[in-house]
Structure formats: structure tokens, C-alpha cells
Design an enzyme around this catalytic site. Structure first.
Site, mmCIF file in Angstrom:
data_model
loop_
_atom_site.group_PDB
_atom_site.id
_atom_site.type_symbol
_atom_site.label_atom_id
_atom_site.label_comp_id
_atom_site.label_asym_id
_atom_site.label_seq_id
_atom_site.Cartn_x
_atom_site.Cartn_y
_atom_site.Cartn_z
ATOM 1 N N HIS A 103 19.783 -28.123 -20.575
ATOM 2 C CA HIS A 103 21.229 -27.901 -20.689
ATOM 3 C C HIS A 103 21.872 -28.726 -21.812
ATOM 4 O O HIS A 103 22.815 -28.291 -22.440
ATOM 5 C CB HIS A 103 21.943 -28.140 -19.346
ATOM 6 C CG HIS A 103 21.960 -29.560 -18.876
ATOM 7 N ND1 HIS A 103 20.903 -30.125 -18.200
ATOM 8 C CD2 HIS A 103 22.904 -30.533 -18.983
ATOM 9 C CE1 HIS A 103 21.199 -31.375 -17.906
ATOM 10 N NE2 HIS A 103 22.407 -31.653 -18.372
ATOM 11 N N ASP A 104 21.342 -29.923 -22.060
ATOM 12 C CA ASP A 104 21.952 -30.779 -23.089
ATOM 13 C C ASP A 104 21.098 -30.868 -24.354
ATOM 14 O O ASP A 104 21.219 -31.837 -25.111
ATOM 15 C CB ASP A 104 22.177 -32.193 -22.529
ATOM 16 C CG ASP A 104 23.520 -32.309 -21.828
ATOM 17 O OD1 ASP A 104 24.422 -31.493 -22.109
ATOM 18 O OD2 ASP A 104 23.665 -33.226 -20.990
ATOM 19 N N LYS A 158 22.355 -31.913 -27.744
ATOM 20 C CA LYS A 158 22.670 -33.317 -28.085
ATOM 21 C C LYS A 158 21.735 -33.864 -29.155
ATOM 22 O O LYS A 158 22.012 -34.900 -29.751
ATOM 23 C CB LYS A 158 22.627 -34.190 -26.830
ATOM 24 C CG LYS A 158 23.851 -34.010 -25.951
ATOM 25 C CD LYS A 158 23.905 -35.058 -24.857
ATOM 26 C CE LYS A 158 25.164 -34.883 -24.012
ATOM 27 N NZ LYS A 158 25.135 -35.724 -22.813
ATOM 28 N N HIS A 210 27.770 -29.828 -28.722
ATOM 29 C CA HIS A 210 26.376 -29.773 -28.244
ATOM 30 C C HIS A 210 26.105 -28.501 -27.449
ATOM 31 O O HIS A 210 24.973 -28.022 -27.412
ATOM 32 C CB HIS A 210 26.017 -31.037 -27.451
ATOM 33 C CG HIS A 210 26.478 -31.047 -26.030
ATOM 34 N ND1 HIS A 210 27.728 -31.458 -25.651
ATOM 35 C CD2 HIS A 210 25.849 -30.673 -24.878
ATOM 36 C CE1 HIS A 210 27.850 -31.354 -24.335
ATOM 37 N NE2 HIS A 210 26.717 -30.870 -23.836
ATOM 38 N N HIS A 245 27.488 -24.583 -19.743
ATOM 39 C CA HIS A 245 27.524 -25.543 -18.630
ATOM 40 C C HIS A 245 28.775 -26.413 -18.620
ATOM 41 O O HIS A 245 29.017 -27.145 -17.667
ATOM 42 C CB HIS A 245 26.245 -26.402 -18.582
ATOM 43 C CG HIS A 245 26.096 -27.407 -19.687
ATOM 44 N ND1 HIS A 245 25.776 -27.052 -20.972
ATOM 45 C CD2 HIS A 245 26.218 -28.754 -19.692
ATOM 46 C CE1 HIS A 245 25.702 -28.146 -21.720
ATOM 47 N NE2 HIS A 245 25.970 -29.189 -20.965
ATOM 48 N N ASP A 247 25.211 -31.022 -12.802
ATOM 49 C CA ASP A 247 25.362 -31.950 -13.934
ATOM 50 C C ASP A 247 26.494 -32.941 -13.685
ATOM 51 O O ASP A 247 26.329 -34.158 -13.857
ATOM 52 C CB ASP A 247 25.648 -31.103 -15.195
ATOM 53 C CG ASP A 247 25.588 -31.915 -16.472
ATOM 54 O OD1 ASP A 247 24.849 -32.920 -16.504
ATOM 55 O OD2 ASP A 247 26.278 -31.538 -17.445
HETATM 56 FE FE LIG Z 1 26.389 -31.190 -21.647
HETATM 57 FE FE LIG Z 2 23.852 -33.391 -18.510
#
Ligand SMILES: [Fe+2]
Ligand SMILES: [Fe+2]
Length: 395
Positions: free
Chosen positions: A255-256, A259, A284, A310, A339
Site C-alpha cells: 500500500h505504501d 514512499k 505516494h 488507501h 492502516d
Molecule cells: Fe499511505
Molecule cells: Fe501504511
């Protein structure tokens, strides 16, 4: 699969037809343990054998009891051990299964209690003594891979006279049939193992990719693992199909992933972000989606959806697209709850952790605002599981 006695099929051509069918069915089974049970069951069905054992050759050169089936006993599963405590025997020419493994030849024994004195192998009665069963006739065949390696042994015990409970010997013509089935089984087993290895490698590659993004964000610890497992638990509570749950388990780890494109100066900044920095941080989501876009793989496509959405909110005030309600993909609705819950319960360089009760209170308050009410409800339906995951993977 193990329920009910195998039925007798007397006609040989019918057996060959059935053999082809079974061979095809075996190749479509990708779950190794289900496949092994099926192999033994089908071999018993062909031969009207009351009981049977399937041994696999282990990497360290032993024979492992992998499946035990016995219509005459109720507790045959006790004898097979389990994944952490498998029961193995040495491959020795003095045991029946060891002899078949070592020589690659079939043994058709009318009565294991009446073996010729010079045969070299002996019947090991310890399992009969433990279980109270009485083995008599045995047909023992090697499972040979196409390359000629012995990968296991099928041991069929106590042939029954058709239509009766009476034990008899295994007819000679069954030797070839079972040997043929064992070869098909060896191919199917090899395929299932390869599929399982591929799946593991694929899953590991995704986890490692996710970790690469997490690596730079030092504070987050096991965040990705927890979010992934929380998401799967919620998906299950929502009644999603097991295949979708597995897909969410894997896809949510990414999900990230966007980043990776955020500079350290922002990602690791101890203080509050400026408006400009926050705007950059928000990128991101889109960057993650771009990174994962264009795949033909459904899990990667789902991961792209999750990465993109998300941070969307149920009431339409989220980012990057301001989606609202069911415009937000379900997997992203789920991941959002998982999250945020995890982020609230974890301390970061710029904030302290909330208690689990406080984080739960936040989810309740934001149900219908930040989060889908249905997903929040599902979260609380599995709160015990969530708590267990938290204790297994502490922040
Ligand atoms: Fe995120
Ligand atoms: Fe996260």
C-alpha cells in the site's frame, strides 16, 4: 476424500479408463497435501485395499509417513505425525518400504507374517501393535519421477475380496496398474511442488519489495505485516472469497510502495511537515499506483488499486482523487481501516502511540466519515483476531 470404503472395479479396461481420468485429475490438484491424500485414496480404490500408507523421500534421505488411511481404524491420523513432528524411517533394505525405495521394484506380498526367510526385509509390526490393526497382504510400489528418481512409496494393505470384508491377496494384474498410477502421481507431485515453490517465491518477492519501502521509514517496524494481516482478517469477516482474501493479504503489503519516491528529508522528518512537504508526501498514493500499473497479474493490479486509494475517505474528503463511498475499491476501504488503526497504535518520530481502546474509539467515531461503516463493523467482528496479530507482531 478419506471417507467411505473404496469400491471394487473388476473390469480391467474400465480400470485403465479410470486410470487416465485419475491421472488428469491429479495434475489439476496444486495443493500438495490434498494431492497426496487423493493419490493414496485412488490407489486403494483401484485395488480394494482396506488401508494404505504413502511415504515420501525426504531431502535428508529418509522415508516420511505422509498419509495414512485405514478404513479399519478410526485414529489412523495419529500415526502420521504432523508438519513439526513428522514420523520418518530410515531407507533400509531390511524394511519393506525401504527395500522398494532402494531397488525401485514392486513387492506383492500375500502375507507379511509369512515372508520367505531369505528375502532380506522384514515386516515392522510396531505400527500394528500401536494401533491394534492386523496387516496381511501388501502391494508396495515405488513412485518414480520421469527422470527415474524414487520420490515416494505407495504401500497398500489388506486387499478385500470384492463385495466382502474378507481379506485376500493383491492380484498380479494390479501391480502394473498401481505402478502406472504411482508414476502419474509422481509427476503430479512434482508439478504441485513446483507450483507451491513458485507461489512462495512470488509472495516473498512482493514482501521484499514492500520491505524496501518500509526500510527507509525506520519507525514503522512490522507495520506492513500487521496491515496485511489485519486487512485479510477484515476481508474474511466481510465474507470475501478465500482467493480474494489471499490476494488482499499479499496486495495490501504494497500500500505504501510509492514512499520509495518520497525524499528522506520528508519521510524521516521528526517535526511537523510543511504544507508543501505534506503535498509531496501525499503523492505516494499516485506514485505507488503508477509503479504497479500495467501488470497483467491480478494481485499486482489489486495492489495498484490499494496503493492509489488507501487514503481516500468514505465521505469524499480523502486523496488523491476525492472518491466517496463505493467509488473506493473495497480492498482500499479495508486497507484504510487496517492502516489507520495500526498507525494510531504505533509511535512515530512525530507522535506517541494511542492505546488500542483509543484507536478503536477513533474508528467508531470516523465510521461513515473517514471509513466505510461496513468495514468498521467487520473490523470489530474480528477484534480478537486483530488483538492476537498485534501481540504476535508488536510495534
Ligand atoms: Fe499511505
Ligand atoms: Fe501504511
Amino acid at each position: 476424500m478419506s471417507g467411505g470404503a473404496p469400491t471394487h472395479e473388476s473390469d480391467l479396461s474400465e480400470k485403465f479408463r479410470r486410470l487416465i481420468e485419475v491421472g488428469l485429475a491429479l495434475t489439476s490438484e496444486s495443493d500438495v497435501s490434498a494431492l497426496l491424500s487423493r493419490i493414496l485414496f485412488e490407489a486403494r480404490r483401484f485395488t480394494c485395499a482396506e488401508a494404505g500408507t504413502l511415504y515420501l523421500v525426504t531431502p535428508d534421505g529418509k522415508l516420511r509417513f505422509s498419509v495414512v488411511q485405514n478404513d479399519g481404524l478410526r485414529r489412523s491420523e495419529v500415526l502420521v505425525g504432523n508438519a513439526s513432528q513428522p514420523i520418518t524411517i530410515e531407507i533400509s533394505p531390511t524394511s519393506i518400504a525401504g527395500w522398494v525405495t532402494g531397488t525401485g521394484s514392486t513387492l506383492n506380498i500375500p502375507d507379511v507374517h509369512d515372508l520367505p526367510g531369505n528375502c532380506g526385509y522384514q515386516f515392522d509390526s510396531s505400527f500394528d501393535l500401536k494401533s491394534g490393526y492386523c496387516s496381511r497382504s501388501m502391494l508396495v510400489v515405488p513412485m518414480k519421477s520421469p527422470a527415474g528418481h524414487i520420490v515416494g512409496v505407495i504401500q497398500l494393505i489388506n486387499a478385500r475380496r470384492p463385495g466382502t470384508e474378507e481379506c485376500t491377496t493383491f492380484p498380479k494384474e494390479q501391480e502394473e496398474l498401481v505402478l502406472c498410477l504411482a508414476s502419474q502421481a509422481a509427476v503430479a507431485l512434482n508439478n504441485a511442488r513446483l507450483t507451491s515453490e513458485l507461489q512462495l517465491a512470488y509472495s516473498e518477492a512482493i514482501h521484499r519489495l514492500a520491505r524496501a519501502a518500509e526500510f527507509r521509514d525506520h519507525d514503522t517496524g512490522e507495520h506492513i505485516e500487521r496491515v496485511s494481516r489485519y486487512s485479510a482478517a477484515i476481508a474474511e469477516a466481510l465474507g470475501l472469497a478465500p482467493s480474494d482474501v489471499s490476494r488482499i493479504l499479499l496486495a495490501s503489503t504494497l500500500h505504501d510502495i510509492g514512499k520509495l519516491a518520497i525524499p528522506d528529508s520528508i519521510l524521516q522528518k521528526p517535526g511537523k511537515l510543511t504544507a508543501g512537504e505534506y503535498a509531496e508526501m501525499k503523492c505516494h498514493a499516485k506514485m505507488g499506483a503508477d509503479l504497479l500499473a500495467g501488470s497483467e497479474n491480478p494481485t499486482i493490479l489489486l495492489a495498484a488499486e490499494i496503493a492509489f486509494s488507501h487514503h481516500e475517505k468514505w465521505d469524499g474528503t480523502g486523496y488523491p482523487r476525492g472518491l466517496r463511498g463505493d467509488e473506493i475499491p473495497v480492498a482500499a476501504q479495508i486497507c484504510a481501516v487496517a492502516d489507520v488503526f495500526d498507525a494510531l497504535c504505533s509511535s512515530r518520530c512525530y507522535k506517541t502511540a494511542l492505546s488500542s481502546e483509543e484507536a478503536c474509539e477513533f474508528l467508531r467515531k470516523e465510521s461513515g466519515r473517514h471509513f466505510s461503516p461496513q468495514v468498521v463493523e467487520a473490523f470489530f467482528a474480528v477484534i480478537d483476531k486483530i488483538t492476537r496479530i498485534r501481540s504476535e507482531l508488536p510495534a
